[in-house]
Design a protein around this motif. Sequence first.
Motif, PDB file in Angstrom:
ATOM      1  N   UNK A 104       0.924  -1.131  -0.116  1.00 61.24           N
ATOM      2  CA  UNK A 104      -0.207  -0.028  -0.240  1.00 61.24           C
ATOM      3  C   UNK A 104       0.838   1.257  -0.188  1.00 61.24           C
ATOM      4  N   UNK A 105       0.521   2.089  -0.831  1.00 60.62           N
ATOM      5  CA  UNK A 105       1.317   3.343  -0.925  1.00 60.62           C
ATOM      6  C   UNK A 105       2.354   3.466  -2.029  1.00 60.62           C
ATOM      7  N   UNK A 106       2.299   2.335  -2.706  1.00 63.44           N
ATOM      8  CA  UNK A 106       3.362   2.381  -4.024  1.00 63.44           C
ATOM      9  C   UNK A 106       2.390   2.025  -5.457  1.00 63.44           C
ATOM     10  N   UNK A 107       2.497   3.031  -6.243  1.00 65.02           N
ATOM     11  CA  UNK A 107       1.653   2.923  -7.441  1.00 65.02           C
ATOM     12  C   UNK A 107       2.663   2.704  -8.526  1.00 65.02           C
ATOM     13  N   UNK A 108       2.396   1.782  -9.475  1.00 60.88           N
ATOM     14  CA  UNK A 108       3.110   1.464 -10.525  1.00 60.88           C
ATOM     15  C   UNK A 108       2.471   2.258 -11.813  1.00 60.88           C
ATOM     16  N   UNK A 109       3.191   3.173 -12.500  1.00 58.37           N
ATOM     17  CA  UNK A 109       2.545   4.030 -13.583  1.00 58.37           C
ATOM     18  C   UNK A 109       2.116   2.890 -14.855  1.00 58.37           C
ATOM     19  N   UNK A 112       5.223   5.779  -8.162  1.00 58.79           N
ATOM     20  CA  UNK A 112       5.218   6.943  -7.024  1.00 58.79           C
ATOM     21  C   UNK A 112       4.829   6.247  -5.692  1.00 58.79           C
ATOM     22  N   UNK A 113       5.440   7.206  -4.721  1.00 58.57           N
ATOM     23  CA  UNK A 113       5.447   6.558  -3.359  1.00 58.57           C
ATOM     24  C   UNK A 113       4.635   7.563  -2.370  1.00 58.57           C
ATOM     25  N   UNK A 114       3.826   7.016  -1.688  1.00 56.70           N
ATOM     26  CA  UNK A 114       2.879   7.796  -0.795  1.00 56.70           C
ATOM     27  C   UNK A 114       3.716   7.864   0.441  1.00 56.70           C
ATOM     28  N   UNK A 115       4.358   8.791   0.955  1.00 57.94           N
ATOM     29  CA  UNK A 115       5.412   8.401   2.140  1.00 57.94           C
ATOM     30  C   UNK A 115       4.612   8.599   3.343  1.00 57.94           C
ATOM     31  N   UNK A 116       3.139   9.334   3.392  1.00 56.04           N
ATOM     32  CA  UNK A 116       2.476   9.131   4.555  1.00 56.04           C
ATOM     33  C   UNK A 116       1.900   7.890   4.912  1.00 56.04           C
ATOM     34  N   UNK A 117       1.724   6.984   3.826  1.00 55.73           N
ATOM     35  CA  UNK A 117       1.439   5.580   4.105  1.00 55.73           C
ATOM     36  C   UNK A 117       2.630   4.604   4.287  1.00 55.73           C
ATOM     37  N   UNK A 138      10.471   7.651   1.731  1.00 55.55           N
ATOM     38  CA  UNK A 138      10.247   8.294   0.385  1.00 55.55           C
ATOM     39  C   UNK A 138      10.884   7.801  -0.688  1.00 55.55           C
ATOM     40  N   UNK A 139      10.491   8.541  -1.833  1.00 55.02           N
ATOM     41  CA  UNK A 139      11.105   7.991  -3.200  1.00 55.02           C
ATOM     42  C   UNK A 139      12.619   8.150  -3.079  1.00 55.02           C
ATOM     43  N   UNK A 140      13.208   9.278  -2.475  1.00 54.63           N
ATOM     44  CA  UNK A 140      14.679   9.332  -2.262  1.00 54.63           C
ATOM     45  C   UNK A 140      15.218   8.388  -1.422  1.00 54.63           C
ATOM     46  N   UNK A 184       7.937  10.559  -7.388  1.00 52.63           N
ATOM     47  CA  UNK A 184       8.245   9.378  -8.557  1.00 52.63           C
ATOM     48  C   UNK A 184       9.474   9.005  -8.717  1.00 52.63           C
ATOM     49  N   UNK A 185       9.733   7.850  -8.920  1.00 54.91           N
ATOM     50  CA  UNK A 185      11.050   7.279  -9.194  1.00 54.91           C
ATOM     51  C   UNK A 185      10.946   6.343 -10.620  1.00 54.91           C
ATOM     52  N   UNK A 186      11.849   6.646 -11.448  1.00 52.59           N
ATOM     53  CA  UNK A 186      12.191   5.688 -12.580  1.00 52.59           C
ATOM     54  C   UNK A 186      12.935   4.456 -12.219  1.00 52.59           C
TER      55      UNK A 186
END
Length: 366
Positions: free
Chosen positions: A264-269, A286-291, A295-297, A341-343
């Motif tokens: 939960x909190x990670x969504x693949x484009x 994309x990563x929802x850091x609240x969930x 972070x993506x970093x 977001x992260x590639x």
Amino acid sequence: MGGTEQKYVQEAFDTNWVAPLGPNVTGFETDLEQFLQEDNMQVAALSSGTAALHLGLILLGVKAGDEVICQSFTFSASANPILYQGATPVFVDSEPETWNMCPLALEEAIKDRMAKGKTPKAIIPVHLYGMPFKANEIRAVADKYNIPILEDSAEALGSHYKGKMCGTFGDIAALSFNGNKIITTSGGGALVATSKAVKDKAVFLATQARDNAPHYQHSEIGYNYRLSNISAGIGRGQMEVLKKHIELRRQMNVFYRDIFKDIEGVTVFQEPNSDYFSNHWLSCITINSDKIGKTREDLRLALEKENIESRPLWKPMHLQPVFEKYPYYGGKVCETLFENGLCLPSGSNLTVEDKNRLKEVFNRFF
């Protein structure tokens, strides 16, 4: 490489066709025209996708002092040619479904620029990471205000929307065969035109605008933008494995969807619906850091520690130092995507061992 590239390159050497014209250039253009599956499309092979965008602006009549609307969420090559012409870029936000130019923000921008006495001369939407933009909606806005579309399809060869190939939606379109694209000519690109007259004019400008005379005579400013016969030979070999490369990239997207399906909190484009078919040139999350509480970093650094490269999504053009003084329309969609977001590794040649290494890092991290 697929293996047959060297055959075409060797033919270039054997027949002494090394200059930026020859059988491979003509053959590569024909291969691309057939792949695009549109009867009236004409392709001019060029030295880069950026060159195609630059010539596209010239062919659409963009001059110094004009304004050109450009997607903000993209690589700088989409916007740089606007400044080459001495024109002003006007940046537009994305919509969250395809991450591409928002039709509503586009119309808002056009109305406001017109109210300020400047009707934009062209619109540059981008098929980001291989995902088709909302072509019908963008076209409807463009036609409403009679503004031509310069389609940036650099990342989207083989993608399609409602069965129509990316690279065939614009009044003029640009393709790229840079070293990191779905197929490569080492460096190279192409301009896609809707008539032979436009293609011929593009080739004329790309070969220093030399007039038809027995001596060197020039009535217009030209450019050294034509693709070499050797590079085109690489491209001809690459065309033979293009469909395989697309399938491999799409398999990488499925690989990531499987890994993250229960996190939960990670969504693949991915495509918003069946109208869209992406080559998934790059797979992104994309990563929802609240969930997640990370972070993506954090993930990028965890991958880097294992010598696995990943990269943040494109930093929007309106946030770039070189472009930040220019107008921008929309909200914070592309800004938020950049922040979260992260590639991920997406190459056509990733091995089972590579995928296992990725799985191990993700399992530890999450």
